[in-house]
Write a protein that holds these residues in place. Structure first.
Motif, PDB file in Angstrom:
ATOM      1  N   PHE A 209      35.020  48.044 -48.016  1.00 43.70           N
ATOM      2  CA  PHE A 209      35.036  47.701 -46.668  1.00 43.70           C
ATOM      3  C   PHE A 209      34.316  46.767 -46.131  1.00 43.70           C
ATOM      4  O   PHE A 209      34.822  46.041 -45.322  1.00 43.70           O
ATOM      5  CB  PHE A 209      34.791  49.222 -46.072  1.00 43.70           C
ATOM      6  CG  PHE A 209      35.305  49.349 -44.631  1.00 43.70           C
ATOM      7  CD1 PHE A 209      36.455  49.767 -44.375  1.00 43.70           C
ATOM      8  CD2 PHE A 209      34.461  49.132 -43.594  1.00 43.70           C
ATOM      9  CE1 PHE A 209      37.130  49.773 -43.067  1.00 43.70           C
ATOM     10  CE2 PHE A 209      34.862  49.392 -42.310  1.00 43.70           C
ATOM     11  CZ  PHE A 209      36.066  49.641 -41.965  1.00 43.70           C
ATOM     12  N   ASP A 210      33.146  46.675 -46.361  1.00 43.64           N
ATOM     13  CA  ASP A 210      32.250  45.687 -45.948  1.00 43.64           C
ATOM     14  C   ASP A 210      33.012  44.122 -46.290  1.00 43.64           C
ATOM     15  O   ASP A 210      32.724  43.181 -45.559  1.00 43.64           O
ATOM     16  CB  ASP A 210      30.753  45.711 -46.500  1.00 43.64           C
ATOM     17  CG  ASP A 210      29.983  44.818 -45.834  1.00 43.64           C
ATOM     18  OD1 ASP A 210      29.727  44.692 -44.583  1.00 43.64           O
ATOM     19  OD2 ASP A 210      29.332  43.810 -46.569  1.00 43.64           O
ATOM     20  N   ARG A 211      33.371  44.114 -47.582  1.00 46.84           N
ATOM     21  CA  ARG A 211      33.796  42.743 -48.017  1.00 46.84           C
ATOM     22  C   ARG A 211      35.235  42.443 -47.559  1.00 46.84           C
ATOM     23  O   ARG A 211      35.579  41.338 -47.693  1.00 46.84           O
ATOM     24  CB  ARG A 211      33.686  42.881 -49.510  1.00 46.84           C
ATOM     25  CG  ARG A 211      32.451  42.465 -50.210  1.00 46.84           C
ATOM     26  CD  ARG A 211      31.790  41.401 -50.257  1.00 46.84           C
ATOM     27  NE  ARG A 211      32.716  40.342 -50.866  1.00 46.84           N
ATOM     28  CZ  ARG A 211      32.739  38.993 -50.805  1.00 46.84           C
ATOM     29  NH1 ARG A 211      31.759  38.525 -50.058  1.00 46.84           N
ATOM     30  NH2 ARG A 211      33.299  38.147 -51.566  1.00 46.84           N
ATOM     31  N   GLY A 212      35.975  43.378 -47.032  1.00 45.19           N
ATOM     32  CA  GLY A 212      37.301  43.212 -46.311  1.00 45.19           C
ATOM     33  C   GLY A 212      38.321  43.574 -47.425  1.00 45.19           C
ATOM     34  O   GLY A 212      39.601  42.967 -47.588  1.00 45.19           O
ATOM     35  N   PHE A 259      37.871  49.394 -32.708  1.00 40.16           N
ATOM     36  CA  PHE A 259      37.063  49.062 -33.601  1.00 40.16           C
ATOM     37  C   PHE A 259      37.807  48.764 -35.136  1.00 40.16           C
ATOM     38  O   PHE A 259      37.489  47.861 -35.678  1.00 40.16           O
ATOM     39  CB  PHE A 259      35.964  49.870 -33.940  1.00 40.16           C
ATOM     40  CG  PHE A 259      35.151  50.467 -32.680  1.00 40.16           C
ATOM     41  CD1 PHE A 259      35.097  49.449 -31.475  1.00 40.16           C
ATOM     42  CD2 PHE A 259      34.238  51.225 -32.734  1.00 40.16           C
ATOM     43  CE1 PHE A 259      34.413  49.570 -30.380  1.00 40.16           C
ATOM     44  CE2 PHE A 259      33.489  51.559 -31.454  1.00 40.16           C
ATOM     45  CZ  PHE A 259      33.640  50.841 -30.538  1.00 40.16           C
ATOM     46  N   LEU A 260      38.641  49.805 -35.275  1.00 40.56           N
ATOM     47  CA  LEU A 260      39.739  49.436 -36.531  1.00 40.56           C
ATOM     48  C   LEU A 260      40.359  48.037 -36.457  1.00 40.56           C
ATOM     49  O   LEU A 260      40.429  47.415 -37.383  1.00 40.56           O
ATOM     50  CB  LEU A 260      40.384  50.685 -36.593  1.00 40.56           C
ATOM     51  CG  LEU A 260      39.891  51.872 -37.117  1.00 40.56           C
ATOM     52  CD1 LEU A 260      40.774  52.975 -37.228  1.00 40.56           C
ATOM     53  CD2 LEU A 260      39.041  51.887 -38.172  1.00 40.56           C
ATOM     54  N   GLN A 261      40.959  47.930 -35.183  1.00 38.89           N
ATOM     55  CA  GLN A 261      41.750  46.708 -34.986  1.00 38.89           C
ATOM     56  C   GLN A 261      40.859  45.384 -35.218  1.00 38.89           C
ATOM     57  O   GLN A 261      41.104  44.461 -35.964  1.00 38.89           O
ATOM     58  CB  GLN A 261      42.314  46.551 -33.823  1.00 38.89           C
ATOM     59  CG  GLN A 261      43.000  45.312 -33.335  1.00 38.89           C
ATOM     60  CD  GLN A 261      43.650  45.284 -31.769  1.00 38.89           C
ATOM     61  OE1 GLN A 261      43.352  46.294 -31.207  1.00 38.89           O
ATOM     62  NE2 GLN A 261      44.770  44.433 -31.654  1.00 38.89           N
ATOM     63  N   TYR A 262      39.521  45.378 -34.879  1.00 39.46           N
ATOM     64  CA  TYR A 262      38.384  44.332 -34.939  1.00 39.46           C
ATOM     65  C   TYR A 262      38.504  44.363 -36.463  1.00 39.46           C
ATOM     66  O   TYR A 262      38.430  42.913 -36.844  1.00 39.46           O
ATOM     67  CB  TYR A 262      37.223  44.699 -34.281  1.00 39.46           C
ATOM     68  CG  TYR A 262      36.240  43.422 -34.360  1.00 39.46           C
ATOM     69  CD1 TYR A 262      36.216  42.553 -33.363  1.00 39.46           C
ATOM     70  CD2 TYR A 262      35.530  43.518 -35.513  1.00 39.46           C
ATOM     71  CE1 TYR A 262      35.336  41.497 -33.274  1.00 39.46           C
ATOM     72  CE2 TYR A 262      34.640  42.383 -35.473  1.00 39.46           C
ATOM     73  CZ  TYR A 262      34.676  41.219 -34.375  1.00 39.46           C
ATOM     74  OH  TYR A 262      33.379  40.523 -34.529  1.00 39.46           O
ATOM     75  N   HIS A 263      38.224  45.107 -37.245  1.00 39.19           N
ATOM     76  CA  HIS A 263      37.831  44.982 -38.530  1.00 39.19           C
ATOM     77  C   HIS A 263      39.195  44.535 -39.262  1.00 39.19           C
ATOM     78  O   HIS A 263      39.098  43.595 -40.147  1.00 39.19           O
ATOM     79  CB  HIS A 263      37.688  46.687 -39.144  1.00 39.19           C
ATOM     80  CG  HIS A 263      37.252  46.297 -40.459  1.00 39.19           C
ATOM     81  ND1 HIS A 263      37.992  46.585 -41.735  1.00 39.19           N
ATOM     82  CD2 HIS A 263      35.902  46.313 -41.355  1.00 39.19           C
ATOM     83  CE1 HIS A 263      37.492  46.217 -42.786  1.00 39.19           C
ATOM     84  NE2 HIS A 263      36.242  46.326 -42.698  1.00 39.19           N
TER      85      HIS A 263
END
Length: 271
Positions: A209-212, A259-263
């Motif tokens: 998740f952190d790496r995308g 926040f999910l959209q931002y991610h």
């Protein structure tokens, strides 16, 4: 500075059991009733905060999950309090070692949770004679302490929000769980402590998740990077096994869709 300015106690609805250690013998007692109440509210996602002097010059902020194995029936203290029906545990702190008084063979090194507020915080609050007296190494120390406290609070809130289990795999071993920020810590200071900006993830999934490599749709289903075909075969299989699965929803504070959209727009697929 007093301890209440740093931590919100359980009586105020916070997730901290704040105890003052005896100044001479460095021991303190922990009520079974209070521990049970905190566990009912937060699972294991709360802190034991120990301090000795007022104004506060040092303290320990210890995640209960690190001490939980010591708080067993067999290590409860006998004596006058037990005779009065007041069930509790007592511990002594010696050289940053948390020792159970019922049996000192049961202990934990808590040095990593020690904060010397006297040497690191107090100078910040004194008046400076002029602007050139600022000690930036002290300011950095203060910032690091605040970050450490903030991270501990955020972790407690997020783990409690997900019943202290990974929202993807249901793994529940605390040492393997990460309170992962949806909007990264470094991207938005105002969202750092917001439980709506957190996921409880097994360490492996936190890295994805952190790496995308993965992200979430608004319905909490997992999406996988379009670049997965360039990865090694074992990693491709692990990622594809996640695609389309829905994570467990939080129990108290919903995840903020913004926040999910931002991610998805700023982290996902951006490696």
């Amino acid at each position: 500075m007093d301890i209440e300015s740093l931590f919100s106690g359980y009586k105020q609805g916070g997730n901290n059991y704040i105890k003052k250690a005896d100044s001479k013998n460095k021991w303190c007692g922990f009520s079974k009733g209070v521990i049970d109440e905190l566990k009912q509210r937060h699972g294991s996602a709360f802190n034991i905060v120990l301090w000795g002097n007022n104004p506060v010059d040092h303290y320990f902020c210890i995640p209960f999950e690190r001490l939980e194995h010591l708080f067993t029936e067999s290590l409860m203290t006998s004596g006058k309090y037990a005779d009065k029906g007041m069930r509790r545990w007592t511990a002594t702190i010696v050289n940053n070692i948390f020792l159970m008084r019922a049996n000192s063979e049961y202990s934990l090194d808590i040095s990593e949770f020690y904060v010397d507020a006297g040497s690191q915080l107090a100078p910040i609050f004194g008046e400076l004679s002029n602007e050139f007296d600022v000690d930036y190494t002290i300011e950095d120390a203060l910032a690091n302490i605040k970050i450490r406290i903030g991270q501990s609070e955020f972790r407690s809130l997020v783990l409690s929000n997900f019943q202290a289990t990974c929202c993807i795999s249901s793994i529940a071993e605390p040492s393997l769980l990460v309170a992962s920020h949806i909007i990264p810590w470094s991207h938005d200071k105002s969202r750092r402590s917001d439980p709506a900006n957190g996921l409880c993830l097994f360490v492996e999934y936190d890295k994805y998740f952190d790496r995308g490599y993965i992200s979430l749709e608004d319905d909490l289903s997992i999406i996988v990077t379009s670049y997965y075909q360039s990865f090694s075969s074992p990693l491709r299989k692990r990622l594809l096994a996640l695609r389309g699965r829905k994570i467990a929803a939080p129990s108290v504070t919903p995840i903020n869709p913004a926040f999910l959209q931002y991610h998805r727009q700023n982290i996902f697929d951006k490696f």
